[in-house]
Design an enzyme around this catalytic site. Sequence first.
Site, short mmCIF file in Angstrom:
data_model
loop_
_atom_site.label_atom_id
_atom_site.label_comp_id
_atom_site.label_asym_id
_atom_site.label_seq_id
_atom_site.Cartn_x
_atom_site.Cartn_y
_atom_site.Cartn_z
CD GLU A 139 4.51 9.37 4.71
OE1 GLU A 139 4.52 8.66 5.73
OE2 GLU A 139 5.48 9.52 3.97
CD GLU A 235 10.12 7.42 5.67
OE1 GLU A 235 9.53 8.25 4.96
OE2 GLU A 235 9.51 6.62 6.42
O1 LIG Z 1 6.64 4.86 4.08
C1 LIG Z 1 6.75 6.01 4.48
O2 LIG Z 1 7.05 6.94 3.72
C2 LIG Z 1 6.57 6.36 5.87
O3 LIG Z 1 6.79 7.50 6.20
C3 LIG Z 1 6.16 5.39 6.84
O4 LIG Z 1 5.70 6.05 7.98
C4 LIG Z 1 5.20 4.35 6.46
O5 LIG Z 1 5.43 3.35 7.36
MG LIG Z 2 7.42 8.80 4.68
#
Ligand SMILES: O=C(O)C(=O)[C@@H](O)CO
Ligand SMILES: [Mg+2]
Length: 254
Positions: A139, A235
């Site tokens: 990522e 997230e």
């Molecule tokens: O920071 C992000 O975006 C993530 O997805 C994490 O996995 C990094 O720790």
């Molecule tokens: Mg992420």
Amino acid sequence: MPITPAANLSLLWSELPYLDRFDAAAQAGFGAVEVLFPYDVPAKETQRALLRNGLELVLINAPPPNYTGGAPGYAAIPGGEARFAHDMRRVWRYVEALRPKMVHVMAGEAEGPAAAATFVENLKHAAAEAPQGVTLMIEPLCPQAKPGYFLNDYAQAADLLAAADAPNVALQFDSFHAQMIHGDAVAVFKKYRQSIRHVQLGDTPDRGAPGTGAVDFDALFSALRAGYDGFVSGEYHPGGATEDTLGWVAALGE
Ligand SMILES: O=C(O)C(=O)[C@@H](O)CO
Ligand SMILES: [Mg+2]
């Protein structure tokens, strides 16, 4: 598999003790969750929290366990191969107990061709020893959130995936990072769609909930509905009660 919403329990409900977040996610209607770093508690405790709530675990990160203040991974650090291999042994123990579908392998802070070659070799080794059904994810993280991080661009990620050339290594798309890095998360999603096997949602510039910033989520969700069939995980920093920020779950399906 249809698009399945998931909750990232490292960022959502972060005001609750770690194990209580699983209960909160299930009560909010989630059937799937991800945890960036489950290594602070024995795997059995996370396993019990998943089981008692009937939750599926989507993703964990490869160490570092000491994320707050520790180096963000060793996969792209020339000379760090032994540390990486040691970390991965620990990851596999957690994978065996928790059965996540994906493991995000963090690159670490580095730059240049030697780092790229190291990352590719480490990914190949880890991909060869990954349990059946587990995909390793990479990522790109934006410099504003992760200064000095090796993987900070989606074109760079595409090159690394081509070099690793393994069916169980894929791209993790995060709307927050994609928008910060390239200015248009939707265009990034469409361009790299074929390599993307996991999607995370956050808005810019503060990594708030979808709809609080500059990402065009209507267009992103249309693009997802047009041809993505994996998990979509929130997230982001809720900035208040997580329950008040979950409008994206319904919007995803509209
Ligand atoms: O920071 C992000 O975006 C993530 O997805 C994490 O996995 C990094 O720790
Ligand atoms: Mg992420």
